[in-house]
Design an enzyme around this catalytic site. Structure first.
Site, PDB file in Angstrom:
ATOM      1  N   GLU A 265      23.145  73.904  35.018  1.00  0.00           N
ATOM      2  CA  GLU A 265      23.573  73.614  36.383  1.00  0.00           C
ATOM      3  C   GLU A 265      22.475  72.879  37.154  1.00  0.00           C
ATOM      4  O   GLU A 265      22.746  71.973  37.940  1.00  0.00           O
ATOM      5  CB  GLU A 265      23.948  74.928  37.087  1.00  0.00           C
ATOM      6  CG  GLU A 265      24.762  74.727  38.343  1.00  0.00           C
ATOM      7  CD  GLU A 265      25.485  76.012  38.767  1.00  0.00           C
ATOM      8  OE1 GLU A 265      25.657  76.921  37.932  1.00  0.00           O
ATOM      9  OE2 GLU A 265      25.866  76.097  39.927  1.00  0.00           O
TER      10      GLU A 265
ATOM     11  N   GLU B  22      22.519  69.379  35.967  1.00  0.00           N
ATOM     12  CA  GLU B  22      23.692  68.711  36.536  1.00  0.00           C
ATOM     13  C   GLU B  22      23.430  68.349  37.999  1.00  0.00           C
ATOM     14  O   GLU B  22      23.776  67.253  38.457  1.00  0.00           O
ATOM     15  CB  GLU B  22      24.913  69.640  36.439  1.00  0.00           C
ATOM     16  CG  GLU B  22      26.194  69.001  36.979  1.00  0.00           C
ATOM     17  CD  GLU B  22      27.377  69.980  37.003  1.00  0.00           C
ATOM     18  OE1 GLU B  22      27.225  71.145  36.595  1.00  0.00           O
ATOM     19  OE2 GLU B  22      28.462  69.547  37.448  1.00  0.00           O
TER      20      GLU B  22
ATOM     21  N   CYS C  74      30.309  80.277  38.959  1.00  0.00           N
ATOM     22  CA  CYS C  74      30.177  81.496  38.137  1.00  0.00           C
ATOM     23  C   CYS C  74      31.239  82.543  38.417  1.00  0.00           C
ATOM     24  O   CYS C  74      31.468  83.424  37.601  1.00  0.00           O
ATOM     25  CB  CYS C  74      28.838  82.185  38.386  1.00  0.00           C
ATOM     26  SG  CYS C  74      27.450  81.114  38.505  1.00  0.00           S
TER      27      CYS C  74
ATOM     28  N   SER D  65      30.506  72.661  40.103  1.00  0.00           N
ATOM     29  CA  SER D  65      29.728  72.419  38.894  1.00  0.00           C
ATOM     30  C   SER D  65      30.672  72.571  37.702  1.00  0.00           C
ATOM     31  O   SER D  65      31.552  73.431  37.712  1.00  0.00           O
ATOM     32  CB  SER D  65      28.597  73.447  38.799  1.00  0.00           C
ATOM     33  OG  SER D  65      28.158  73.542  37.459  1.00  0.00           O
TER      34      SER D  65
ATOM     35  N   LYS E   4      37.147  88.602  36.064  1.00  0.00           N
ATOM     36  CA  LYS E   4      36.637  88.169  34.752  1.00  0.00           C
ATOM     37  C   LYS E   4      37.668  88.402  33.656  1.00  0.00           C
ATOM     38  O   LYS E   4      37.674  87.694  32.644  1.00  0.00           O
ATOM     39  CB  LYS E   4      35.344  88.912  34.414  1.00  0.00           C
ATOM     40  CG  LYS E   4      34.125  88.433  35.199  1.00  0.00           C
ATOM     41  CD  LYS E   4      33.533  87.157  34.631  1.00  0.00           C
ATOM     42  CE  LYS E   4      32.429  86.612  35.535  1.00  0.00           C
ATOM     43  NZ  LYS E   4      32.153  85.183  35.262  1.00  0.00           N
TER      44      LYS E   4
ATOM     45  N   GLU F 164      39.681  85.371  33.863  1.00  0.00           N
ATOM     46  CA  GLU F 164      38.923  84.218  33.367  1.00  0.00           C
ATOM     47  C   GLU F 164      38.919  84.168  31.842  1.00  0.00           C
ATOM     48  O   GLU F 164      39.138  83.114  31.241  1.00  0.00           O
ATOM     49  CB  GLU F 164      37.482  84.290  33.885  1.00  0.00           C
ATOM     50  CG  GLU F 164      36.614  83.104  33.460  1.00  0.00           C
ATOM     51  CD  GLU F 164      35.147  83.263  33.883  1.00  0.00           C
ATOM     52  OE1 GLU F 164      34.563  84.340  33.648  1.00  0.00           O
ATOM     53  OE2 GLU F 164      34.591  82.315  34.442  1.00  0.00           O
TER      54      GLU F 164
ATOM     55  N   GLU G 202      41.858  77.254  28.439  1.00  0.00           N
ATOM     56  CA  GLU G 202      40.884  76.234  28.040  1.00  0.00           C
ATOM     57  C   GLU G 202      39.551  76.842  27.580  1.00  0.00           C
ATOM     58  O   GLU G 202      38.716  76.145  27.037  1.00  0.00           O
ATOM     59  CB  GLU G 202      40.648  75.249  29.192  1.00  0.00           C
ATOM     60  CG  GLU G 202      39.886  75.803  30.398  1.00  0.00           C
ATOM     61  CD  GLU G 202      40.761  76.556  31.402  1.00  0.00           C
ATOM     62  OE1 GLU G 202      41.902  76.915  31.045  1.00  0.00           O
ATOM     63  OE2 GLU G 202      40.283  76.805  32.526  1.00  0.00           O
TER      64      GLU G 202
ATOM     65  N   CYS H 153      28.126  89.799  43.156  1.00  0.00           N
ATOM     66  CA  CYS H 153      28.699  90.593  42.051  1.00  0.00           C
ATOM     67  C   CYS H 153      28.362  92.080  42.147  1.00  0.00           C
ATOM     68  O   CYS H 153      29.112  92.916  41.645  1.00  0.00           O
ATOM     69  CB  CYS H 153      28.208  90.058  40.719  1.00  0.00           C
ATOM     70  SG  CYS H 153      28.471  88.296  40.539  1.00  0.00           S
TER      71      CYS H 153
END
Lengths: 265, 324
Positions: free
Chosen positions: B14, B17, B34, B54, B93, B96, B101, B238
């Site tokens: 990141e 990037e 994240c 990102s 999560k 996710e 993908e 988190c």
């Protein structure tokens, strides 16, 4: 700062103007029980567990939404108050599945704890059928299970979803016993604008909103000799997992021992 | 093994990037990626802003992709037999991990996600005695991590970790003060400006989706002059996630945050780019940050969902295939 003096349980207390009776009582160490209240997020007087007796008032008042006034005299534990709270709790329990032993929130449930503290005993009111059945459980989401049978309509989940997250994917529908907290038109959580954050599961006082339990899948994999199970643990787990064992929040489950070493790849 | 290892890796990817976007005129502000509740939220509510995200996968998904490639190769295990479990403070999560993908290893990268509460249940089921557990290191090769990774758990932590690395990569000088205190704490939106070489880097940090919305509205209105934004879905980050032990209230959140920064201070390494295991994985497997292998395994795309249905006029995914 303008202040107001009042008497709570024979103790004089001076608090900021605009405080609620609940907040004022807390200042002198009187913890009035609540089920729906959440500081700064949900103060709506829905559950009626926090009722107190205010001298001169026509009826018992919900402490979480009643502002203090100069010279007010409050009793938080009179016979009338205790009887009212107990009746309210008994009525909530009369429409609540009595399956605490097998509930995910067993021993960590606010309704259960309050029922124990109030020595509720037998529930005298028996309904022929409860408002919601197992068919109404929404387990469409990979993250969250919603069980309307266990919901006590406190609306904390609604408040956190709307006021903290601004998502508003659940709210109350219908009236009376038919009331349910659900997505619009009773759609499944998986089909609506739920971000799956689970903040609702943190604030639910009962087991009406919980995480999907995937522990069975992990046990099966661990028991399977052909599987190589790899586990990762997130940064935020190490400062919280100890709480599951009754330790203080923030206790670190990692690494006073961490030794820098050459790359061990 | 430890998600903190891939948190360090996230900072490498990141951070690189970010530098690339700043130096080559890419889309700014860049926003962290994240937090899966946050990702689903922006896909639903601000699908027109997905190019700001990102392209880095979350640390969980980077770990998953590496477990069934790098780790499998290293250990000589058929990735088909690897069952990848993650322990997360998070209910999103679970969602996710199921995203179509996130299968770049050729398999579902993460097979199952347990919350902190579920792990607690499993450990109690088998009668683990907390006090008599021996202290052990995480296993290699994805077990070493730094303080920068630990603070991912608290709001502002990813930004602070990124700054520690980006500053030193760009200026080749040690960062004067490793603690980026303006972005710590429970305030809803935090800002800081940091001199990095000739550039004044302006960053913002938001936690809760309600606060995220305020920043996104500023971006939409063209009023956000930030370079880099961290957004976490849950109050406090988190540590206050939807899968954490109950109760999780303000007091508990503050204690977990304090524990997080204490851990950071006590660790011998506090910058992701100084993690020797990170250096090694680039040397032995990945090549370089944003390199071909990193691109395939560690980066992803996002799906404009809309609130009720996919909005018209937007591509099926961002970045589209031409860029990805």
């Amino acid at each position: 700062m303008a202040t107001v003096s009042l008497t709570i349980d024979n103790v004089k207390v001076e608090v900021e103007q605009g405080s609620t009776i609940l907040e004022a009582a807390k200042q002198i160490g009187v913890n009035i029980p609540t089920l729906c209240y959440m500081k700064d997020i949900n103060a709506i007087g829905a559950c009626r567990i926090c009722v107190v007796e205010v001298q001169g008032a026509r009826a018992l008042q919900a402490a979480c939404v009643s502002p203090v006034a100069e010279g007010m005299v409050v009793k938080t534990n009179s016979a009338a108050v205790r009887a009212s709270r107990k009746m309210t709790l008994e009525l909530i329990q009369s429409n609540h599945p009595q399956e605490c032993n097998t509930c995910q929130r067993n021993t960590n449930c606010e309704l259960q704890a309050l029922s124990e503290a109030m020595a509720l005993g037998d529930i005298r009111f028996v309904r022929p059928a409860q408002s919601h059945s197992k068919d109404d459980i929404d387990n469409s989401s990979p993250s969250i299970v919603r069980d309307p049978r266990k919901c006590i309509l406190c609306r904390r989940c609604v408040a956190v979803c709307e006021k903290v997250q601004g998502v508003k994917c659940i709210s109350t529908m219908n009236r009376g016993f038919e009331t349910v907290v659900a997505p619009p038109f009773n759609q499944s959580l998986n089909d609506v604008n739920c971000a799956m954050c689970g903040q609702c599961s943190l604030v639910c006082p009962t087991g009406a909103i919980v995480e999907v339990d995937d522990t069975g899948k992990v046990w099966r994999a661990l028991d399977d000799a052909n599987k190589h199970v790899v586990v990762q643990t997130a940064p935020a787990v190490r400062v919280a997992i100890a709480e599951e064992f009754g330790m203080e929040p923030g206790t670190l489950a990692q690494a006073s021992w961490w030794q820098p070493s050459p790359p061990r790849l | 093994m430890d998600t903190d290892f891939t948190a360090d890796l996230t900072i490498m990817e990141e951070g690189t990037e970010f530098i690339k976007r700043v130096t080559s005129g890419g889309v700014l502000p860049m926003i962290t990626s994240c937090s899966p509740g946050w990702i689903k939220y922006i896909e639903m509510y601000y699908p027109d802003l997905l190019a700001h995200l990102s392209t880095c996968k979350s640390p969980q998904q980077m770990f998953g992709a590496l477990a069934k490639t790098f780790y499998a190769e290293k250990k000589g295990i058929d990735p088909a037999n690897i069952y990848s479990v993650s322990i997360m403070p998070c209910t999103a999560k679970k969602f996710e991990a199921q995203r179509d993908e996130l299968t770049d290893s050729g398999y579902q990268d993460v097979d199952v996600v347990l919350t902190t509460r579920e792990l607690g249940r499993m450990l109690r089921e088998i009668g683990v005695d907390w006090d008599s557990l021996p202290e052990e290191n995480y296993d290699d090769p994805m077990g070493l991590s730094t303080g920068a990774a630990v603070i991912f758990g608290a709001t502002g932590g990813v930004m602070e970790a990124a700054v520690r690395t980006v500053y030193e990569i760009l200026t080749k000088q040690p960062l004067p003060d490793i603690n980026l205190t303006p972005v710590r704490g429970m305030e809803g939106i935090k800002e800081a400006t940091l001199k990095v070489g000739d550039l004044d880097v302006k960053v913002a940090v938001a936690h809760t989706l309600g606060n995220a919305r305020k920043l996104l509205d500023k971006i939409r209105a063209g009023e956000a002059d930030y370079h880099f934004i961290e957004i976490m879905c849950c109050p406090g980050g988190c540590i206050g996630g939807g899968g954490q032990p109950i109760p999780t209230n303000l007091d508990v959140r503050l204690k977990r945050i304090a524990g997080t920064y204490k851990a950071d201070e006590e660790l011998p390494l506090r910058k992701s780019h100084e993690n020797p295991a990170i250096t090694a994985i680039y040397e032995q497997f990945l090549g370089e940050p944003l390199g071909e292998k990193s691109h395939k395994l560690l980066h992803t795309f996002y799906v404009p969902r809309g609130v009720y249905s996919k909005p018209e006029g937007l591509p099926d995914k961002v970045p589209s295939d031409d860029h990805h």
